[in-house]
Design a protein around this motif. Structure first.
Motif, PDB file in Angstrom:
ATOM      1  N   SER A   1      -6.888   8.963  -5.529  1.00  0.00           N
ATOM      2  CA  SER A   1      -6.374   7.663  -5.976  1.00  0.00           C
ATOM      3  C   SER A   1      -4.856   7.582  -5.834  1.00  0.00           C
ATOM      4  CB  SER A   1      -6.812   7.348  -7.395  1.00  0.00           C
ATOM      5  OG  SER A   1      -6.363   8.336  -8.282  1.00  0.00           O
TER       6      SER A   1
ATOM      7  N   SER B   1      -3.051   4.853  -3.523  1.00  0.00           N
ATOM      8  CA  SER B   1      -2.017   4.004  -4.122  1.00  0.00           C
ATOM      9  C   SER B   1      -0.715   4.084  -3.331  1.00  0.00           C
ATOM     10  CB  SER B   1      -1.764   4.410  -5.567  1.00  0.00           C
ATOM     11  OG  SER B   1      -2.876   4.154  -6.359  1.00  0.00           O
TER      12      SER B   1
ATOM     13  N   ALA C   1      -6.902   0.404  -1.627  1.00  0.00           N
ATOM     14  CA  ALA C   1      -7.854   0.834  -2.669  1.00  0.00           C
ATOM     15  C   ALA C   1      -9.131   1.312  -1.989  1.00  0.00           C
ATOM     16  CB  ALA C   1      -8.171  -0.320  -3.607  1.00  0.00           C
TER      17      ALA C   1
END
Length: 166
Positions: free
Chosen positions: A156, A160, A165
């Motif tokens: 993640s 980011s 996403a």
């Protein structure tokens, strides 16, 4: 997936599933070599949009000493259009994963992670005498991406940083 008859010659050559599977296997091999675990499935979808895009590939640092987050801060231009490239290459990435698994370059772990198969031979200069300079650069940068992602934090965090996403 488009039928091969419906693909432009340039598209068929650049997004050749064997070549793209090789790039993914190289990234997975170097990721696993440094992180001692397989490449998370989601990260495989970032490899092709980075290494097949020449301006981004050329802007990548030469050493994993440069952190992903600091590089992204210094190279915001590489993020322009990146989310669209990821989306556009999603089908090619899936096709490359399927091809790599079917032909023994990639193995899928229990949780869907990618690892190079025991039969996979990395594309060395001797094995790739027919590669162009661009193809060799793509393979080299795919290996770098594998090593770089292994030290960049969680999946993640990496997504980011690139502004996308999973």
């Amino acid at each position: 997936m488009k039928s091969w008859d419906d693909r432009a010659v340039e598209e068929a050559n650049l997004f050749n599933p064997a070549f793209c599977a090789t790039l993914l296997a190289v990234a997975a091999k170097d990721f696993q070599g440094k992180a001692h675990r397989p490449l998370p499935f989601a990260l495989a979808f970032l490899v092709l949009p980075i290494v097949l895009h020449q301006p981004t590939r050329a802007a990548l640092p030469h050493s994993t000493v440069t952190s992903l987050l600091s590089w992204v801060q210094s190279n915001q231009g590489c993020l322009i259009g990146f989310a669209q490239r990821v989306s556009q290459l999603k089908t090619m990435s899936r096709e490359a994963i399927l091809f790599g698994v079917a032909y023994g370059a990639i193995e899928l772990g229990e949780d869907g992670e990618l690892a190079p198969s025991a039969r996979f031979l990395a594309p060395t200069e001797k094995r790739t005498e027919l590669f162009t300079a661009d193809a060799r650069a793509c393979a080299d940068r795919a290996a770098f991406i594998g090593r770089w992602f292994s030290a960049a934090g969680t999946t993640s965090t990496i997504f980011s940083a690139w502004g996308v996403a999973p």
